[in-house]
Write a protein that holds these residues in place. Structure first.
Motif, mmCIF file in Angstrom:
data_model
loop_
_atom_site.group_PDB
_atom_site.id
_atom_site.type_symbol
_atom_site.label_atom_id
_atom_site.label_comp_id
_atom_site.label_asym_id
_atom_site.label_seq_id
_atom_site.Cartn_x
_atom_site.Cartn_y
_atom_site.Cartn_z
ATOM 1 N N LEU A 120 0.601 -1.598 -0.262
ATOM 2 C CA LEU A 120 -0.234 0.240 0.108
ATOM 3 C C LEU A 120 1.391 1.438 0.128
ATOM 4 N N PHE A 121 1.942 1.737 1.061
ATOM 5 C CA PHE A 121 2.474 2.576 0.969
ATOM 6 C C PHE A 121 3.538 2.222 -0.237
ATOM 7 N N ALA A 122 4.078 1.097 -0.246
ATOM 8 C CA ALA A 122 4.583 1.441 -1.702
ATOM 9 C C ALA A 122 3.929 1.891 -2.817
ATOM 10 N N ARG A 123 2.467 1.640 -3.271
ATOM 11 C CA ARG A 123 1.785 2.449 -4.282
ATOM 12 C C ARG A 123 1.620 3.537 -3.370
ATOM 13 N N ILE A 124 1.129 4.203 -2.855
ATOM 14 C CA ILE A 124 0.938 5.330 -2.376
ATOM 15 C C ILE A 124 2.678 6.340 -2.978
ATOM 16 N N ASP A 125 3.640 5.714 -2.560
ATOM 17 C CA ASP A 125 5.086 6.137 -3.404
ATOM 18 C C ASP A 125 5.088 6.622 -5.158
ATOM 19 N N GLU A 126 4.441 5.606 -5.497
ATOM 20 C CA GLU A 126 4.038 5.633 -6.816
ATOM 21 C C GLU A 126 3.491 6.272 -6.993
ATOM 22 N N ILE A 127 2.101 6.436 -6.711
ATOM 23 C CA ILE A 127 1.492 7.705 -7.134
ATOM 24 C C ILE A 127 2.013 9.329 -6.291
ATOM 25 N N ILE A 159 -7.186 9.784 -6.103
ATOM 26 C CA ILE A 159 -6.531 8.465 -5.061
ATOM 27 C C ILE A 159 -5.743 8.859 -4.400
ATOM 28 N N ARG A 160 -4.967 9.378 -4.201
ATOM 29 C CA ARG A 160 -3.882 9.297 -3.046
ATOM 30 C C ARG A 160 -4.664 10.287 -2.038
ATOM 31 N N ILE A 161 -5.165 11.067 -1.926
ATOM 32 C CA ILE A 161 -6.137 11.374 -0.972
ATOM 33 C C ILE A 161 -7.158 10.337 -0.388
ATOM 34 N N ARG A 162 -7.742 9.494 -1.334
ATOM 35 C CA ARG A 162 -9.031 8.413 -1.319
ATOM 36 C C ARG A 162 -7.305 7.619 -0.192
ATOM 37 N N TYR A 163 -6.007 6.900 -0.058
ATOM 38 C CA TYR A 163 -5.612 6.273 -0.134
ATOM 39 C C TYR A 163 -5.674 6.519 1.607
ATOM 40 N N PHE A 164 -5.137 7.804 2.204
ATOM 41 C CA PHE A 164 -4.739 9.098 2.906
ATOM 42 C C PHE A 164 -6.556 8.332 4.230
ATOM 43 N N GLU A 165 -7.292 9.389 3.316
ATOM 44 C CA GLU A 165 -8.679 8.634 3.925
ATOM 45 C C GLU A 165 -8.479 7.686 4.515
ATOM 46 N N THR A 166 -8.894 6.974 4.347
ATOM 47 C CA THR A 166 -8.894 5.130 4.278
ATOM 48 C C THR A 166 -8.030 4.700 5.649
ATOM 49 N N LEU A 167 -6.611 4.883 5.246
ATOM 50 C CA LEU A 167 -5.934 4.270 6.289
ATOM 51 C C LEU A 167 -6.380 5.181 7.837
ATOM 52 N N SER A 180 -1.446 -2.196 17.704
ATOM 53 C CA SER A 180 -0.504 -0.891 17.677
ATOM 54 C C SER A 180 -0.095 -0.708 16.186
ATOM 55 N N PRO A 181 -1.167 0.429 16.013
ATOM 56 C CA PRO A 181 -1.336 1.482 15.244
ATOM 57 C C PRO A 181 -0.470 2.614 14.634
ATOM 58 N N ASP A 182 1.021 2.043 15.932
ATOM 59 C CA ASP A 182 1.826 3.354 15.968
ATOM 60 C C ASP A 182 2.885 3.426 13.784
ATOM 61 N N ALA A 183 2.607 2.072 13.349
ATOM 62 C CA ALA A 183 3.502 2.184 12.616
ATOM 63 C C ALA A 183 3.446 2.886 11.297
ATOM 64 N N LEU A 184 2.471 2.380 11.317
ATOM 65 C CA LEU A 184 1.182 1.814 10.765
ATOM 66 C C LEU A 184 1.233 3.793 10.867
ATOM 67 N N ARG A 185 0.919 4.876 11.484
ATOM 68 C CA ARG A 185 0.713 5.819 11.516
ATOM 69 C C ARG A 185 2.092 6.496 11.305
ATOM 70 N N GLU A 186 2.256 6.344 11.563
ATOM 71 C CA GLU A 186 4.587 6.701 11.018
ATOM 72 C C GLU A 186 4.443 6.987 9.615
ATOM 73 N N GLN A 187 3.586 5.839 9.291
ATOM 74 C CA GLN A 187 3.694 5.289 7.498
ATOM 75 C C GLN A 187 3.258 6.580 6.730
ATOM 76 N N LEU A 188 2.258 6.848 8.077
ATOM 77 C CA LEU A 188 1.445 7.303 7.197
ATOM 78 C C LEU A 188 1.217 8.993 6.993
ATOM 79 N N GLU A 189 1.985 9.503 7.647
ATOM 80 C CA GLU A 189 2.492 10.855 8.555
ATOM 81 C C GLU A 189 3.635 11.599 7.430
ATOM 82 N N SER A 190 4.227 10.118 7.344
ATOM 83 C CA SER A 190 5.802 10.824 6.517
ATOM 84 C C SER A 190 5.499 10.971 5.330
#
Length: 192
Positions: A120-127, A159-167, A180-190
Protein backbone atom coordinates in the motif's frame (compact mmCIF):
# COMPACT_ATOMS: atom_id res chain seq x y z
CA UNK A 1 -54.98 -11.20 46.32
CA UNK A 2 -52.27 -13.86 46.20
CA UNK A 3 -53.71 -15.16 42.91
CA UNK A 4 -53.68 -11.68 41.39
CA UNK A 5 -50.01 -11.31 42.36
CA UNK A 6 -49.17 -14.68 40.81
CA UNK A 7 -51.05 -13.80 37.63
CA UNK A 8 -49.22 -10.46 37.41
CA UNK A 9 -45.89 -12.21 37.94
CA UNK A 10 -46.65 -14.71 35.16
CA UNK A 11 -47.64 -11.87 32.82
CA UNK A 12 -44.44 -9.94 33.57
CA UNK A 13 -42.26 -13.03 33.06
CA UNK A 14 -44.02 -14.03 29.86
CA UNK A 15 -43.97 -10.43 28.65
CA UNK A 16 -40.19 -10.26 28.89
CA UNK A 17 -39.70 -13.56 27.09
CA UNK A 18 -40.32 -12.10 23.60
CA UNK A 19 -37.85 -9.28 24.32
CA UNK A 20 -35.19 -11.79 25.33
CA UNK A 21 -35.95 -13.90 22.25
CA UNK A 22 -35.73 -10.81 20.03
CA UNK A 23 -32.41 -9.87 21.62
CA UNK A 24 -31.00 -13.34 20.96
CA UNK A 25 -32.37 -13.26 17.42
CA UNK A 26 -30.73 -9.89 16.72
CA UNK A 27 -27.44 -11.13 18.15
CA UNK A 28 -27.64 -14.30 16.01
CA UNK A 29 -28.31 -12.18 12.94
CA UNK A 30 -25.33 -9.96 13.79
CA UNK A 31 -23.11 -13.05 14.21
CA UNK A 32 -24.32 -14.25 10.80
CA UNK A 33 -23.44 -10.88 9.26
CA UNK A 34 -20.00 -11.02 10.87
CA UNK A 35 -19.38 -14.56 9.58
CA UNK A 36 -20.35 -13.51 6.05
CA UNK A 37 -18.13 -10.41 6.19
CA UNK A 38 -15.19 -12.41 7.56
CA UNK A 39 -15.56 -14.87 4.69
CA UNK A 40 -15.72 -12.01 2.18
CA UNK A 41 -12.69 -10.34 3.72
CA UNK A 42 -10.62 -13.54 3.65
CA UNK A 43 -11.59 -14.14 0.01
CA UNK A 44 -10.79 -10.54 -0.95
CA UNK A 45 -7.37 -10.67 0.74
CA UNK A 46 -6.52 -13.86 -1.19
CA UNK A 47 -7.73 -12.28 -4.45
CA UNK A 48 -5.65 -9.17 -3.71
CA UNK A 49 -2.55 -11.34 -3.30
CA UNK A 50 -3.26 -13.04 -6.61
CA UNK A 51 -3.86 -9.73 -8.41
CA UNK A 52 -0.73 -8.28 -6.85
CA UNK A 53 1.31 -11.21 -8.16
CA UNK A 54 -0.13 -10.78 -11.66
CA UNK A 55 0.63 -7.07 -11.69
CA UNK A 56 4.23 -7.60 -10.60
CA UNK A 57 4.94 -9.78 -13.64
CA UNK A 58 3.30 -7.59 -16.29
CA UNK A 59 4.66 -5.19 -18.84
CA UNK A 60 4.39 -1.53 -17.78
CA UNK A 61 1.61 -0.69 -20.25
CA UNK A 62 -0.57 -3.58 -19.07
CA UNK A 63 0.36 -3.04 -15.43
CA UNK A 64 -1.04 0.50 -15.31
CA UNK A 65 -4.48 -0.75 -16.33
CA UNK A 66 -4.68 -3.18 -13.40
CA UNK A 67 -3.41 -0.79 -10.76
CA UNK A 68 -6.78 0.94 -10.55
CA UNK A 69 -8.42 -2.43 -9.79
CA UNK A 70 -5.78 -3.03 -7.14
CA UNK A 71 -6.48 0.38 -5.56
CA UNK A 72 -10.22 -0.34 -5.43
CA UNK A 73 -9.63 -3.77 -3.93
CA UNK A 74 -7.42 -2.29 -1.20
CA UNK A 75 -10.07 0.31 -0.38
CA UNK A 76 -12.73 -2.41 -0.14
CA UNK A 77 -10.59 -4.72 2.00
CA UNK A 78 -9.78 -1.97 4.48
CA UNK A 79 -13.41 -0.78 4.57
CA UNK A 80 -14.59 -4.35 5.28
CA UNK A 81 -11.95 -4.75 7.99
CA UNK A 82 -13.02 -1.46 9.58
CA UNK A 83 -16.69 -2.49 9.45
CA UNK A 84 -15.84 -5.83 11.04
CA UNK A 85 -13.84 -4.14 13.77
CA UNK A 86 -16.91 -2.07 14.65
CA UNK A 87 -19.27 -5.07 14.60
CA UNK A 88 -16.96 -7.33 16.60
CA UNK A 89 -16.21 -4.74 19.28
CA UNK A 90 -19.98 -4.29 19.58
CA UNK A 91 -20.48 -7.92 20.62
CA UNK A 92 -20.93 -8.61 24.33
CA UNK A 93 -17.71 -8.45 26.36
CA UNK A 94 -16.32 -11.88 27.13
CA UNK A 95 -18.47 -13.74 24.60
CA UNK A 96 -16.71 -16.56 22.78
CA UNK A 97 -17.78 -15.08 19.43
CA UNK A 98 -16.22 -11.72 20.26
CA UNK A 99 -12.98 -13.32 21.44
CA UNK A 100 -12.75 -15.56 18.37
CA UNK A 101 -13.39 -12.78 15.88
CA UNK A 102 -11.12 -10.36 17.75
CA UNK A 103 -8.34 -12.94 17.46
CA UNK A 104 -9.07 -13.50 13.76
CA UNK A 105 -8.95 -9.77 13.05
CA UNK A 106 -5.81 -9.37 15.15
CA UNK A 107 -4.13 -12.22 13.24
CA UNK A 108 -5.22 -10.68 9.96
CA UNK A 109 -3.98 -7.25 11.09
CA UNK A 110 -0.60 -8.66 12.08
CA UNK A 111 -0.34 -10.97 9.05
CA UNK A 112 -1.88 -10.38 5.64
CA UNK A 113 -2.91 -6.77 6.24
CA UNK A 114 0.44 -5.92 7.75
CA UNK A 115 2.14 -7.35 4.66
CA UNK A 116 -0.35 -5.43 2.52
CA UNK A 117 0.70 -2.20 4.28
CA UNK A 118 4.08 -2.42 2.53
CA UNK A 119 2.38 -2.80 -0.86
CA UNK A 120 0.00 0.00 0.00
CA UNK A 121 2.72 2.48 0.92
CA UNK A 122 4.74 1.50 -2.15
CA UNK A 123 1.63 2.31 -4.20
CA UNK A 124 1.21 5.68 -2.47
CA UNK A 125 4.87 6.48 -3.22
CA UNK A 126 4.33 5.45 -6.83
CA UNK A 127 1.25 7.68 -7.09
CA UNK A 128 3.17 10.60 -5.59
CA UNK A 129 5.92 10.08 -8.16
CA UNK A 130 3.36 9.95 -11.00
CA UNK A 131 1.87 13.22 -9.73
CA UNK A 132 5.31 14.86 -9.55
CA UNK A 133 6.22 13.62 -13.04
CA UNK A 134 2.93 14.86 -14.46
CA UNK A 135 3.25 18.25 -12.80
CA UNK A 136 6.82 18.67 -14.05
CA UNK A 137 5.66 18.14 -17.64
CA UNK A 138 2.77 20.63 -17.52
CA UNK A 139 4.87 23.65 -18.52
CA UNK A 140 6.02 21.83 -21.68
CA UNK A 141 2.51 20.89 -22.82
CA UNK A 142 -0.33 22.71 -24.53
CA UNK A 143 -3.78 22.01 -25.90
CA UNK A 144 -5.26 18.57 -25.45
CA UNK A 145 -2.03 17.12 -24.02
CA UNK A 146 -2.08 19.74 -21.26
CA UNK A 147 -5.72 19.07 -20.41
CA UNK A 148 -5.22 15.30 -20.48
CA UNK A 149 -2.16 15.48 -18.25
CA UNK A 150 -3.91 17.81 -15.80
CA UNK A 151 -6.86 15.42 -15.60
CA UNK A 152 -4.49 12.49 -15.06
CA UNK A 153 -2.66 14.32 -12.28
CA UNK A 154 -5.96 15.26 -10.62
CA UNK A 155 -7.11 11.63 -10.84
CA UNK A 156 -3.90 10.42 -9.22
CA UNK A 157 -4.24 13.08 -6.52
CA UNK A 158 -7.79 11.92 -5.84
CA UNK A 159 -6.61 8.32 -5.40
CA UNK A 160 -3.79 9.48 -3.11
CA UNK A 161 -6.22 11.40 -0.91
CA UNK A 162 -8.55 8.40 -0.81
CA UNK A 163 -5.66 6.27 0.45
CA UNK A 164 -5.03 8.75 3.25
CA UNK A 165 -8.70 8.83 4.25
CA UNK A 166 -8.92 5.05 4.19
CA UNK A 167 -5.76 4.66 6.24
CA UNK A 168 -6.91 7.21 8.82
CA UNK A 169 -10.04 5.10 9.38
CA UNK A 170 -7.94 1.96 9.49
CA UNK A 171 -5.69 3.39 12.22
CA UNK A 172 -8.80 3.91 14.34
CA UNK A 173 -9.94 0.32 13.73
CA UNK A 174 -6.61 -1.13 14.73
CA UNK A 175 -6.70 0.94 17.91
CA UNK A 176 -10.24 -0.29 18.67
CA UNK A 177 -9.02 -3.88 18.32
CA UNK A 178 -6.09 -3.31 20.66
CA UNK A 179 -3.50 -3.52 17.86
CA UNK A 180 -0.72 -0.98 17.80
CA UNK A 181 -1.23 1.44 14.91
CA UNK A 182 2.07 3.24 15.56
CA UNK A 183 4.03 1.88 12.58
CA UNK A 184 1.09 2.49 10.26
CA UNK A 185 0.58 6.00 11.67
CA UNK A 186 4.29 6.86 11.28
CA UNK A 187 4.34 5.73 7.64
CA UNK A 188 1.14 7.64 6.98
CA UNK A 189 2.38 10.84 8.63
CA UNK A 190 5.66 10.72 6.71
CA UNK A 191 3.73 10.84 3.42
CA UNK A 192 1.21 13.58 4.17
Amino acid sequence: MKNIFQICLVIVVLGTFPLHAQSQSAESEEIGNIKALVSTLDTDVAAFRELNGQIAGMAESDRMQLLYRQDERIFQILADYDTLAGLVTGLPEGSTERQGYMQHLADLGKGSLSDMDNDLFARIDEIQQLIADGNSRLSELSGIELITTQAYVQGMESIRIRYFETLANHVQSRTRLGLSPDALREQLESRV
